[in-house]
Write a protein that holds these residues in place. Structure first.
Motif, PDB file in Angstrom:
ATOM      1  N   LYS A 101       0.840  -1.192   0.000  1.00 54.97           N
ATOM      2  CA  LYS A 101       0.000   0.000   0.000  1.00 54.97           C
ATOM      3  C   LYS A 101       0.871   1.237   0.000  1.00 54.97           C
ATOM      4  CE  LYS A 101      -0.541  -0.504   5.022  1.00 54.97           C
ATOM      5  NZ  LYS A 101      -1.503  -0.757   6.125  1.00 54.97           N
ATOM      6  N   GLY A 102       0.255   2.366  -0.340  1.00 60.74           N
ATOM      7  CA  GLY A 102       0.996   3.626  -0.361  1.00 60.74           C
ATOM      8  C   GLY A 102       1.927   3.729  -1.548  1.00 60.74           C
ATOM      9  N   TYR A 103       3.115   4.310  -1.315  1.00 56.23           N
ATOM     10  CA  TYR A 103       4.059   4.562  -2.411  1.00 56.23           C
ATOM     11  C   TYR A 103       4.538   3.285  -3.102  1.00 56.23           C
ATOM     12  CZ  TYR A 103       7.946   6.519  -5.034  1.00 56.23           C
ATOM     13  OH  TYR A 103       8.794   6.882  -6.042  1.00 56.23           O
ATOM     14  N   PRO A 104       4.921   2.214  -2.366  1.00 60.53           N
ATOM     15  CA  PRO A 104       5.378   0.997  -3.057  1.00 60.53           C
ATOM     16  C   PRO A 104       4.329   0.430  -4.018  1.00 60.53           C
ATOM     17  CG  PRO A 104       5.960   0.890  -0.738  1.00 60.53           C
ATOM     18  CD  PRO A 104       5.050   2.075  -0.899  1.00 60.53           C
ATOM     19  N   ALA A 105       3.052   0.449  -3.604  1.00 60.78           N
ATOM     20  CA  ALA A 105       1.989  -0.060  -4.474  1.00 60.78           C
ATOM     21  C   ALA A 105       1.804   0.836  -5.689  1.00 60.78           C
ATOM     22  CB  ALA A 105       0.680  -0.165  -3.695  1.00 60.78           C
ATOM     23  N   TRP A 106       1.870   2.147  -5.474  1.00 56.21           N
ATOM     24  CA  TRP A 106       1.740   3.094  -6.588  1.00 56.21           C
ATOM     25  C   TRP A 106       2.874   2.889  -7.588  1.00 56.21           C
ATOM     26  CZ3 TRP A 106       5.282   7.015  -7.822  1.00 56.21           C
ATOM     27  CH2 TRP A 106       4.860   7.925  -8.808  1.00 56.21           C
ATOM     28  N   PHE A 107       4.101   2.704  -7.077  1.00 53.89           N
ATOM     29  CA  PHE A 107       5.254   2.495  -7.956  1.00 53.89           C
ATOM     30  C   PHE A 107       5.094   1.195  -8.736  1.00 53.89           C
ATOM     31  CE2 PHE A 107       9.500   0.900  -8.943  1.00 53.89           C
ATOM     32  CZ  PHE A 107      10.069   2.011  -9.550  1.00 53.89           C
ATOM     33  N   MET A 108       4.612   0.131  -8.056  1.00 57.33           N
ATOM     34  CA  MET A 108       4.391  -1.135  -8.742  1.00 57.33           C
ATOM     35  C   MET A 108       3.332  -0.987  -9.822  1.00 57.33           C
ATOM     36  SD  MET A 108       3.312  -4.831  -7.159  1.00 57.33           S
ATOM     37  CE  MET A 108       4.942  -5.112  -6.468  1.00 57.33           C
ATOM     38  N   HIS A 109       2.278  -0.204  -9.537  1.00 55.41           N
ATOM     39  CA  HIS A 109       1.222   0.041 -10.519  1.00 55.41           C
ATOM     40  C   HIS A 109       1.809   0.660 -11.784  1.00 55.41           C
ATOM     41  CE1 HIS A 109      -1.840   2.712 -12.372  1.00 55.41           C
ATOM     42  NE2 HIS A 109      -2.666   1.738 -12.116  1.00 55.41           N
TER      43      HIS A 109
END
Length: 453
Positions: free
Chosen positions: A385-393
């Protein structure tokens, strides 16, 4: 070697249509060169829209032209016909199509014969008989709708900033999104983020003046990322002052008032409908078997059940999931792209008299963006969740967007967006480019039925 000349008709230029034609173009390179095969793609638009990037296009993080792929560039050995299939008579190996030329002349539809058929028309928005929805609702499935929604949101902020009437101001700053799946949550997250940033440039607006409402009929949102990440998403949105109303339906939006099943009423000029999709209506005009949900009944080899030389995949097809017997593959982009590759290989194998491959893919997981630097993900059992998930997206979808050209342009645009401020310009006049000239020439300005400006 192909036994005889094969005319392959691909209906649809979306994920499945484009990737299947691309795969066929590679597999039948020699046959196409010798004239032993020909591939025709019939599509309403001369481009494929990479839909996962629509929320970022709506938020201004990506240029609209970078979320579409021109079919004629990636399919140079195929005949691309801009038009629509109206019906298919597979027993006669004939499709009835209308093109821009036939519509311009008012001519009757054309009959297009074929030997192999690929039905990949995709899906359309699934609407309900909600009073006022047809007059005031806004969809979110095409790049035109995404950019129109961005312009609309900024125009509502302009309206609110320039009026002293509290009723008009409140309605302009209330944004209702119906549907808690990917499209609804990502669109709301990106646009709320964009509007929050844009509000700093208005002398009499603050982010707290904007009212964002997400209406979902079930008891959870984003079921694809799992229950835990779904609950986190609800918490994150509510922390941003988004009202998330679960177990609630839109009963009416007539007279620009959103009436909900729990009795709440919200005067609003913006109702965004993202409550699911249904198979394309052209399937109703075919002689091919369908399921109770209207999708084509297919085999694991991506043939239409009981019909030789007919193939399908993607949203329009019910493909058995061999990794979970008794179920069908979910109608999403992850399956569509992978099915298209197998489909392109199987058609070539069929033409050469070779055995067909079975489509098998275990679901890898899902990622979703909730705005700049915010997201959720559930991939191979891991929850982010948060930044790591956004980066993975971003990383995942950058790897999946077709062509190196598009990848480079998207990456460059992201890099520039990190260095410079967001664009907050509304170009709503693009919807009526001749309006000013018509007025100058003595005509009447066009009427906007949605009253968005």
């Amino acid at each position: 070697m192909v036994k005889e000349r094969a005319r392959i008709l691909v209906v649809g230029g979306g994920y499945v249509g484009m990737y299947t034609a691309l795969r066929l173009q590679r597999n039948l390179r020699r046959e196409l060169r010798r004239g032993e095969a020909e591939i025709t793609v019939v599509t309403p638009e001369p481009y494929m829209t990479y839909q996962p990037f629509l929320p970022e296009a709506a938020a201004g993080s990506l240029s609209p032209r970078h979320v579409v792929v021109p079919l004629r560039r990636v399919l140079p050995h195929c005949r691309v016909v801009v038009g629509e299939a109206r019906s298919v008579r597979h027993a006669e190996r004939t499709a009835t199509i209308t093109t821009l030329a036939t519509e311009e002349r008012g001519a009757p539809p054309e009959e297009l014969p074929y030997d192999e058929l690929v039905l990949a028309p995709g899906s359309v928005s699934r609407t309900l008989p909600v009073p006022g929805l047809a007059d005031h609702g806004i969809g979110f499935k095409t790049v035109e709708e995404a950019i129109g929604l961005r312009n609309h949101v900024i125009e509502q902020m302009d309206i609110a900033s320039s009026t002293r009437d509290p009723a008009i101001r409140d309605a302009a700053l209330t944004f209702v999104f119906v549907g808690g799946g990917y499209a609804g949550v990502e669109a709301l997250g990106e646009l709320e983020d964009m509007a929050r940033y844009t509000a700093r440039y208005y002398h009499n607006l603050t982010p707290d003046d904007l009212k964002w409402i997400l209406v979902e009929a079930s008891d959870r949102i984003l079921p694809e990322v799992g229950e835990e990440m779904g609950r986190y998403t609800v918490t994150e949105l509510r922390r941003r002052n988004v009202q998330v109303l679960l177990g609630t339906r839109l009963e009416s939006c007539a007279d620009r008032i959103a009436v909900l099943s729990d009795g709440q009423r919200f005067p609003t000029r913006t109702v965004v409908w993202t409550a699911g999709v249904k198979p394309h209506p052209v399937l109703d005009a075919t002689d091919l078997p369908r399921t109770e949900r209207g999708r084509l009944r297919c085999t694991a080899e991506l043939t239409v059940e009981g019909h030789a030389h007919a193939w399908a995949a993607g949203d329009a097809a019910a493909v058995p999931d061999v990794t979970a017997p008794g179920t069908d593959c979910a109608p999403n982009a992850q399956h569509a792209v992978r099915q298209a590759r197998v489909l392109g290989d199987n058609i070539a194998r069929s033409l050469r008299g070779e055995p067909l491959r079975t489509y098998s893919h275990r679901y890898a997981g899902s990622v979703a963006s909730l705005g700049l630097h915010k997201g959720v993900a559930h991939v191979y059992g891991r929850k982010l969740k948060g930044y790591p998930a956004w980066f993975m997206h971003r990383a995942y979808h950058l790897s999946r967007v077709p062509t190196f050209n598009r990848k480079a342009r998207v990456l460059a645009e992201w890099a520039l967006a990190g260095l410079f401020k967001r664009e907050i310009v509304s170009l709503g006049s693009l919807e009526h480019p001749r309006a000013e000239f018509e007025l100058a020439a003595g005509g009447k300005p066009p009427h906007d039925p949605k009253g968005s400006s």
